[in-house]
Design a protein around this motif. Structure first.
Motif, PDB file in Angstrom:
ATOM      1  N   GLU A 163      24.459  11.950  -5.878  1.00  0.00           N
ATOM      2  CA  GLU A 163      23.232  12.405  -5.937  1.00  0.00           C
ATOM      3  C   GLU A 163      22.365  12.516  -6.827  1.00  0.00           C
ATOM      4  O   GLU A 163      23.080  13.186  -8.092  1.00  0.00           O
ATOM      5  N   MET A 164      21.415  11.896  -7.288  1.00  0.00           N
ATOM      6  CA  MET A 164      20.478  12.585  -8.281  1.00  0.00           C
ATOM      7  C   MET A 164      19.769  12.651  -8.074  1.00  0.00           C
ATOM      8  O   MET A 164      18.669  11.974  -6.875  1.00  0.00           O
ATOM      9  N   ARG A 165      18.776  13.452  -9.046  1.00  0.00           N
ATOM     10  CA  ARG A 165      17.126  13.785  -8.525  1.00  0.00           C
ATOM     11  C   ARG A 165      16.387  12.696  -9.228  1.00  0.00           C
ATOM     12  O   ARG A 165      16.830  12.176 -10.504  1.00  0.00           O
ATOM     13  N   THR A 166      15.568  12.688  -8.244  1.00  0.00           N
ATOM     14  CA  THR A 166      14.623  11.664  -8.667  1.00  0.00           C
ATOM     15  C   THR A 166      13.552  12.395  -8.892  1.00  0.00           C
ATOM     16  O   THR A 166      12.869  12.784  -7.402  1.00  0.00           O
ATOM     17  N   TYR A 167      12.778  11.677  -9.959  1.00  0.00           N
ATOM     18  CA  TYR A 167      10.685  12.214  -9.359  1.00  0.00           C
ATOM     19  C   TYR A 167      10.306  10.584  -9.608  1.00  0.00           C
ATOM     20  O   TYR A 167       9.831   9.995 -10.194  1.00  0.00           O
ATOM     21  N   TYR A 168       9.478  11.173  -8.270  1.00  0.00           N
ATOM     22  CA  TYR A 168       8.805   9.674  -7.506  1.00  0.00           C
ATOM     23  C   TYR A 168       8.192   9.640  -8.258  1.00  0.00           C
ATOM     24  O   TYR A 168       7.361   8.041  -8.654  1.00  0.00           O
ATOM     25  N   TYR A 169       7.175  10.496  -8.891  1.00  0.00           N
ATOM     26  CA  TYR A 169       6.244  10.066  -9.364  1.00  0.00           C
ATOM     27  C   TYR A 169       5.955   9.929 -11.323  1.00  0.00           C
ATOM     28  O   TYR A 169       4.933  10.064 -11.688  1.00  0.00           O
ATOM     29  N   GLY A 170       7.006   9.261 -11.351  1.00  0.00           N
ATOM     30  CA  GLY A 170       7.306   9.607 -13.020  1.00  0.00           C
ATOM     31  C   GLY A 170       6.735  10.690 -13.807  1.00  0.00           C
ATOM     32  O   GLY A 170       7.361  12.066 -13.499  1.00  0.00           O
ATOM     33  N   GLY A 171       5.676  11.014 -14.622  1.00  0.00           N
ATOM     34  CA  GLY A 171       5.143  11.586 -14.870  1.00  0.00           C
ATOM     35  C   GLY A 171       4.356  12.195 -14.883  1.00  0.00           C
ATOM     36  O   GLY A 171       3.776  13.822 -15.388  1.00  0.00           O
ATOM     37  N   ALA A 172       3.450  12.393 -13.164  1.00  0.00           N
ATOM     38  CA  ALA A 172       2.188  12.278 -12.738  1.00  0.00           C
ATOM     39  C   ALA A 172       2.496  13.634 -13.134  1.00  0.00           C
ATOM     40  O   ALA A 172       1.736  15.031 -12.670  1.00  0.00           O
ATOM     41  N   PHE A 173       3.885  14.564 -12.479  1.00  0.00           N
ATOM     42  CA  PHE A 173       3.894  16.013 -12.285  1.00  0.00           C
ATOM     43  C   PHE A 173       5.350  16.904 -13.022  1.00  0.00           C
ATOM     44  O   PHE A 173       6.320  17.932 -12.856  1.00  0.00           O
ATOM     45  N   SER A 174       5.323  15.807 -14.200  1.00  0.00           N
ATOM     46  CA  SER A 174       6.130  16.319 -15.393  1.00  0.00           C
ATOM     47  C   SER A 174       6.314  17.523 -15.622  1.00  0.00           C
ATOM     48  O   SER A 174       7.444  18.388 -15.731  1.00  0.00           O
ATOM     49  N   HIS A 175       4.832  18.135 -15.511  1.00  0.00           N
ATOM     50  CA  HIS A 175       4.988  19.673 -16.432  1.00  0.00           C
ATOM     51  C   HIS A 175       5.174  20.549 -15.609  1.00  0.00           C
ATOM     52  O   HIS A 175       6.077  21.505 -15.105  1.00  0.00           O
ATOM     53  N   VAL A 176       4.028  19.958 -14.313  1.00  0.00           N
ATOM     54  CA  VAL A 176       4.196  21.058 -13.082  1.00  0.00           C
ATOM     55  C   VAL A 176       5.745  20.891 -12.062  1.00  0.00           C
ATOM     56  O   VAL A 176       6.036  22.388 -11.958  1.00  0.00           O
ATOM     57  N   VAL A 177       5.805  20.267 -12.365  1.00  0.00           N
ATOM     58  CA  VAL A 177       7.817  20.355 -11.456  1.00  0.00           C
ATOM     59  C   VAL A 177       8.443  20.155 -12.034  1.00  0.00           C
ATOM     60  O   VAL A 177       9.585  21.089 -11.459  1.00  0.00           O
ATOM     61  N   GLY A 178       8.899  19.915 -13.312  1.00  0.00           N
ATOM     62  CA  GLY A 178       9.235  20.147 -14.414  1.00  0.00           C
ATOM     63  C   GLY A 178      10.590  19.249 -13.917  1.00  0.00           C
ATOM     64  O   GLY A 178      10.844  17.625 -13.572  1.00  0.00           O
ATOM     65  N   TYR A 179      11.808  19.966 -14.222  1.00  0.00           N
ATOM     66  CA  TYR A 179      12.824  18.528 -14.707  1.00  0.00           C
ATOM     67  C   TYR A 179      13.963  18.573 -14.624  1.00  0.00           C
ATOM     68  O   TYR A 179      14.643  20.287 -14.297  1.00  0.00           O
ATOM     69  N   PHE A 421      -0.596  34.210 -14.583  1.00  0.00           N
ATOM     70  CA  PHE A 421      -0.531  34.099 -13.628  1.00  0.00           C
ATOM     71  C   PHE A 421       0.902  34.228 -12.427  1.00  0.00           C
ATOM     72  O   PHE A 421       1.789  33.352 -12.547  1.00  0.00           O
ATOM     73  N   PRO A 422       1.652  35.311 -12.510  1.00  0.00           N
ATOM     74  CA  PRO A 422       3.135  35.049 -11.832  1.00  0.00           C
ATOM     75  C   PRO A 422       3.467  34.150 -10.916  1.00  0.00           C
ATOM     76  O   PRO A 422       4.263  33.652 -10.441  1.00  0.00           O
ATOM     77  N   ASP A 423       2.019  34.283 -10.156  1.00  0.00           N
ATOM     78  CA  ASP A 423       2.159  34.223  -8.420  1.00  0.00           C
ATOM     79  C   ASP A 423       2.426  32.309  -8.986  1.00  0.00           C
ATOM     80  O   ASP A 423       2.545  31.513  -7.872  1.00  0.00           O
ATOM     81  N   LEU A 424       1.814  32.324  -9.718  1.00  0.00           N
ATOM     82  CA  LEU A 424       1.692  30.275 -10.025  1.00  0.00           C
ATOM     83  C   LEU A 424       3.146  29.798 -10.234  1.00  0.00           C
ATOM     84  O   LEU A 424       3.681  29.175  -9.743  1.00  0.00           O
ATOM     85  N   GLY A 425       4.041  30.692 -10.404  1.00  0.00           N
ATOM     86  CA  GLY A 425       5.366  30.219 -10.290  1.00  0.00           C
ATOM     87  C   GLY A 425       5.862  29.728 -11.932  1.00  0.00           C
ATOM     88  O   GLY A 425       6.596  27.933 -11.766  1.00  0.00           O
ATOM     89  N   ILE A 426       5.150  29.833 -13.523  1.00  0.00           N
ATOM     90  CA  ILE A 426       5.235  28.441 -13.755  1.00  0.00           C
ATOM     91  C   ILE A 426       5.374  29.221 -15.157  1.00  0.00           C
ATOM     92  O   ILE A 426       4.520  30.066 -16.068  1.00  0.00           O
ATOM     93  N   GLU A 427       6.655  28.960 -16.014  1.00  0.00           N
ATOM     94  CA  GLU A 427       6.713  29.725 -17.131  1.00  0.00           C
ATOM     95  C   GLU A 427       5.805  28.855 -18.158  1.00  0.00           C
ATOM     96  O   GLU A 427       5.587  28.405 -18.202  1.00  0.00           O
ATOM     97  N   GLY A 428       6.047  29.720 -19.680  1.00  0.00           N
ATOM     98  CA  GLY A 428       5.810  29.497 -20.601  1.00  0.00           C
ATOM     99  C   GLY A 428       3.682  29.773 -20.976  1.00  0.00           C
ATOM    100  O   GLY A 428       2.917  29.282 -21.333  1.00  0.00           O
ATOM    101  N   GLN A 429       2.843  30.916 -19.616  1.00  0.00           N
ATOM    102  CA  GLN A 429       1.609  30.924 -20.037  1.00  0.00           C
ATOM    103  C   GLN A 429       1.638  31.629 -20.887  1.00  0.00           C
ATOM    104  O   GLN A 429       1.915  32.730 -21.314  1.00  0.00           O
ATOM    105  N   LYS A 430       0.056  31.038 -21.862  1.00  0.00           N
ATOM    106  CA  LYS A 430      -0.777  32.112 -22.476  1.00  0.00           C
ATOM    107  C   LYS A 430      -1.415  32.836 -22.216  1.00  0.00           C
ATOM    108  O   LYS A 430      -1.889  32.598 -21.438  1.00  0.00           O
ATOM    109  N   LYS A 431      -1.551  33.934 -22.711  1.00  0.00           N
ATOM    110  CA  LYS A 431      -2.548  35.075 -22.178  1.00  0.00           C
ATOM    111  C   LYS A 431      -3.718  34.991 -22.874  1.00  0.00           C
ATOM    112  O   LYS A 431      -4.823  34.877 -22.025  1.00  0.00           O
TER     113      LYS A 431
END
Lengths: 663, 387
Positions: A163-179, A421-431
């Motif tokens: 099985e291989m991970r696939t991102y069906y929307y290509g680049g649309a979620f590249s940052h928020v969903v990650g890889y 916003f820690p609840d956001l669950g995205i790293e690299g947030q600038k203050k």
């Protein structure tokens, strides 16, 4: 035979000696066999358990069965990140006599493996006993068919499906969903530290992928699942002889994660951005759910799953529009005029009467300095709502010191700036930065006192003020909400458990009448014909559904007016636009930042309108209002007075149908 | 027919009376032992008659017929042929040195018409016959201690050195020990035996250092510490011990031994078949086999001691000694008590030529029993002529 008698005794003597000695020989042999039997008792009785364990260790092996990684779904159950079958070729190094010859044979069928020879050899050296090494993954069917044909004849070569991970929307979620990608030494060390000692064997499996960014990284443990073990019987060469289903433990798939994102809105946002650089974040201002969070330009995360090639990566890394940077959380901008609602609320908190008028002549003088309004001729006499509508700088220049920089900063922090916003669950947030006197004293040792002139810059969102796109979205969501300090979050459900974020929202702590004045100003920006974003804010969704917005322009660097148009792309100003809709019963808040987009009204607002239109049209409640009978046109005056539709108060997040696949 | 019939000349020359004198219980024990061996070959061959079990059965039947035939051969034929057989075997050993095939790194094989055979196998029996004849013609005093013992010493030493040179340490040791056994049975002085043992204790470390090949040295070092390199040289011994140790009282069952079925056990059908026996049939099977061996050896020694001729006694006892040495060395080897020297378990291990030699030896033993009342002329030996 000279003497018969001697011979006779000699014969008897020989016979006697023989009989004595053959008796001895029988005894020695019997003793030898007895000793061997004793040794057998020792081996099978005394040491039997030890050898039984050793025999089992020889015979059985546990082969790790990697679990399917949990899927990542959007709020409507559309699969954003899933798993698809992938054909691959692996080498079982313990069965191979000459690795080079075998690789040559493979390269004959799959020429693409030639260039990866060094990588393959390194992987083989690093692989564990009985763990095969992947030579080529994600093969085309033709290649797989060819190699399958040969695999049986080349010992140690296995062609199978994975099985291989696939991102069906290509680049649309590249940052928020990650890889995801292979685990590296640093991540492995951290995992070992967390589990306290031995790493999960799954981590070492060649097919295992770990989340590298975004939701994939934050929720990696939940998505990962639990490895199964397949009990296999192997022969002396490590070849699998049989599989023991009873002794096997099935893999437990990772939990699916349902995001608050809406794939349609996200796709629309990516679409309207095109190759423009920037970010769009839409939140439900009642619940804090993030419906869209883009960073443009993006990249195709699928490239990273199987390992991106060096040149392709360099192209991404060196592109001046920074596709690898998550501009939604990782870039900060001067908010420009979008900050003026904050200043207005701060002024109201300081006791400024919203109907107090200031005359704008285009320039404001303070001591020896003069501060220009964006409109060279000035706006004439404006009150607070008018100042917002026209985005009059002089109004805020004039009054800002009544609130003082600390007043402005306090309000800004209440509205969501200078925080992550820690609840956001995205790293690299600038203050980001909201300046106040304490900051000045801390950061500028040579000139630690705050000058009133600096407050002037801060009041229109310039100077030291630095905010991120997610903060802007939160800010506008809080203004639209008016009661609760909503916080953005991306994950609705992990597995079947609903994530509860809303109960943790604090009260905003700002009188709603003050907020209402800011909302009135924003309504006028978009709906009065002389508002700064009137033309770009027309939703065309009938008289009931209106949008309230505010433009902003963030200076990238100071320049003379003459060079504006000639300036290179990267020196152009950023265009910002924040808005919420419907104006009478706010539900969706949206912040759009277009890097080097010259002015908020010009590039950001049209994008915001398109994104907002789609969100409104998809919302079933709002659909009813769009197509339903026009009962009583909500007139502008009523809105201004704050007598909004009663729906405002009763509006609750509608329950989403549970359409996650259960598997 | 009664035994007394044998005392009547003429009567005992008849083949039917000879056949009746064959010890059929003994033959039955041999068949039982080989039968268990064939059962195990069937098992380690993947519960199939091919490739080993069926061939072994056919070989055994042929060898059995040959053995019974040999049992009827007059002892005088053996006596007269003894030196010729020894001489021919010695010549073949020299021939191996010159033109032999190199198989698995050792020059042991001669090919005749497509069949390969090892002359060192013949030598194991030839040395017994030749020494038996020598002592048959020798007085008890000379057998005890005299300069004439240089002859048997040379008769043992020359082939042993030739076989050692092939190199085949196992067979060389076996030939030497067999010859030594005959010398002791013939009445070698105990003091000489003790002195020899002391000399060997000094010589063995020296031989280890200067005479042995690297692989032989390695085998012995590995035997002393098999766990040191479990995937390399110590693998054989360790896997064998695991196979035997994991068998338990009743074993894992035929065809169910993981060590032997999955090839963890090396040479499972030849040298290490006892490990497979003890794994699949457990202590019960192993003990049963040792009991059979014990019974066969003791019965053979008894038959040897019945003979009225010194040649018959020594030849039968010598052949039995070879057999017993095989059993003890192989048994000690598979249990990790002796270095791996490539000695098969007679009758149980797969292999045609070993089986042929063992059965030839037992043909001699049975023949000695059949012809036990036969008085052989004690010809004037070459030495007595000068007295």
């Amino acid at each position: 035979m000279a003497d018969p008698s001697i011979v006779f005794t000699d014969v008897n003597e020989r016979q006697g000696a023989f009989h004595r000695r053959i008796f001895l020989m029988g005894g020695v042999t019997a003793f030898g066999l007895f000793a061997l039997t004793g040794r057998l008792v020792h081996l099978q009785g005394v040491q039997g358990e030890k050898y039984k364990m050793l025999a089992a260790a020889n015979q059985y092996n546990y082969r790790i069965e990697p679990p399917p990684r949990g899927e990542i779904l959007d709020r409507n159950g559309k699969v954003i990140a899933g798993n698809r079958p992938s054909f691959r070729v692996m080498l079982e190094a313990n069965l191979i006599k000459n690795i080079d010859d075998t690789l040559d044979q493979i390269a004959y069928v799959l020429p693409q493996t030639l260039s990866q020879r060094r990588r393959i050899l390194r992987d083989i050296n690093q692989s564990q006993r009985f763990v095969p090494t992947i030579v080529a993954a994600d093969l085309a069917w033709e290649d797989f068919a060819k190699i399958s044909l040969y695999a049986n004849d080349i010992p140690g070569v296995v062609a199978d499906m994975d099985e291989m991970r696939t991102y069906y929307y290509g680049g649309a979620f590249s940052h928020v969903v990650g890889y995801v990608n292979k685990i590296n030494a640093k991540e492995l060390a951290r995992e070992v530290e967390q589990t306290g000692g031995k790493p999960d064997k799954l981590l070492l499996h060649p097919g295992f992928r770990i989340g590298k960014s975004g939701i994939e990284k934050t929720y990696d443990v939940q998505l990962r699942g639990q490895a199964g073990g397949k009990k296999i019987e192997v022969d002396a060469r490590g070849k699998v002889v049989a599989e023991d289903d009873e002794g096997s433990r099935p893999a437990v798939g990772g939990k699916d994660i349902v995001l608050t994102l809406d794939a349609d809105i996200q796709s629309r946002a990516v679409e309207v951005f095109g190759e423009d650089s920037g970010s769009a974040i839409m939140m439900n201002c009642q619940t804090g759910e993030v419906l869209c969070m883009t960073s443009s330009p993006g990249f195709d995360p699928n490239l990273f799953v199987s390992g991106i090639s060096g040149p392709a990566y360099r192209l991404l890394a060196e592109y001046e529009r920074l596709p690898l940077l998550d501009k939604a959380v990782g870039s900060t901008y001067a908010p420009g005029s979008t900050f003026k609602m904050n200043t207005a609320i701060a002024l109201l908190a300081a006791g400024v009467d919203p109907s107090e008028r200031v005359t704008c002549t285009g320039v404001y003088r303070m001591g020896n300095s003069s501060f220009r309004c964006w409109k060279p001729g000035g706006h004439g006499s404006v009150d607070m709502r008018g100042a917002l509508k026209h985005s009059c700088d002089v109004y805020f220049y004039t009054l800002c010191n009544r609130a003082g920089v600390n007043g402005i900063a306090r309000t800004a922090r209440m509205l969501g700036f200078e925080q992550t916003f820690p609840d956001l669950g995205i790293e690299g947030q600038k203050k980001g930065l909201i300046p106040d006197t304490a900051y000045k004293a801390r950061a500028f040792k040579k000139d630690p006192t705050w000058h009133p002139g600096e407050t002037v810059s801060v009041s229109i969102g310039q100077g030291y003020v630095n905010v991120s796109a997610i903060q802007l979205a939160t800010y506008i969501a809080r203004i639209a909400n008016g009661k609760k300090a909503v916080e953005p979050y991306l994950v609705r459900k992990v597995g079947s458990e609903l994530e509860d974020h809303m109960s943790r929202f604090r009260d905003l702590g700002i009188p709603e009448s003050h907020i209402q004045i800011a909302r009135d100003g924003m309504y006028m920006v978009s709906n009065d014909s002389d508002g700064t974003a009137f033309r770009q804010s027309q939703l065309d969704l009938g008289p009931n559904i209106k949008m309230s917005g505010k433009t902003g322009t963030a200076q990238v660097r100071s320049y003379g007016s003459g060079t504006r148009k000639a300036a290179e792309w990267k020196y152009k100003d950023h265009g910002l636009f924040v808005c919420f809709a419907p104006s009478d019963a706010p539900k969706y808040a949206l912040a759009v930042v277009v890097e080097h987009g010259v002015a908020g009204g010009k590039f950001a607002a049209p994008k915001a309108r398109e994104i907002m239109r789609l969100a409104l049209m998809k919302d079933p409640d709002i659909q009813k209002r769009i197509i339903g009978p026009v009962s009583t046109a909500v007139d502008t005056a009523a809105l201004k007075a704050g007598a909004a539709d009663p729906e405002v108060d009763t509006l609750a997040p509608e329950p989403l149908t549970d359409n996650i696949r259960s598997d | 027919m009664v035994d007394s019939a044998l005392s009547r000349p003429g009567q005992r020359e008849r083949y039917d009376s000879k056949l009746a004198q064959i010890d059929w219980v003994f033959v039955g024990l041999l068949a039982t032992l080989t039968g268990i061996g064939i059962l195990l070959l069937y098992s380690v061959g993947g519960m199939k008659w091919e490739p080993w079990a069926f061939k072994q059965l056919v070989t055994f039947c042929a060898c059995m017929a040959f053995m019974l035939l040999l049992a009827l051969v007059d002892l005088r034929v053996w006596l007269m042929g003894a030196y010729w057989f020894y001489g021919a075997s010695l010549l073949l050993l020299v021939a191996v040195e010159a033109v032999g095939d190199v198989r698995m790194g050792a020059q042991r094989w001669l090919s005749v018409g497509g069949f390969g055979f090892q002359p060192s196998e013949f030598m194991k029996l030839a040395i017994v016959l030749a020494l038996a004849r020598f002592y048959h013609e020798c007085s008890a005093k000379d057998a005890n201690w005299s300069w004439k013992l240089l002859f048997p010493a040379a008769m043992i030493g020359v082939p042993a050195v030739l076989v050692m040179h092939q190199p085949d340490l196992g067979t060389a040791v076996l030939i030497s020990l067999t010859g030594l056994a005959v010398m002791i049975l013939a009445g070698l002085n105990w003091k000489v035996i003790a002195a020899g043992a002391a000399a060997a204790a000094v010589a063995i470390p020296l031989a280890f250092e200067f005479v042995l090949h690297e692989y032989q040295r390695q085998r012995i070092l590995t035997f002393l510490n098999p766990e040191e390199d479990p995937s390399g040289s110590g693998y054989h011994i360790l896997q064998s011990k695991i196979a035997m140790g994991s068998g338990g009282l009743l074993g894992k069952g035929l065809g169910l031994g993981s060590q032997s079925q999955l090839n963890f056990l090396p040479e499972k059908h030849t040298d290490f078949i006892m490990a497979a026996v003890c794994e699949e049939l457990g202590f019960a099977g192993g003990f049963m086999i040792f009991l059979l061996y014990g019974a066969i050896i003791l019965m053979a020694l008894r038959m040897a001691s019945l003979s009225h001729s010194h040649f018959g006694r020594l030849a039968a006892a010598g052949a039995t000694a070879t057999f017993a040495l095989y059993v003890l060395i192989n048994g000690a080897m598979v249990m990790g008590l002796f270095p791996v020297v490539g000695v098969p378990m007679p009758l149980v291990s797969y292999g045609g030529s070993a089986m042929l030699m063992v059965m030839t030896g037992f043909g001699l033993v049975l023949g000695v029993k059949v012809h036990r009342y036969q008085e052989l002329p004690r010809q004037a030996s070459i030495f007595q002529r000068f007295e």
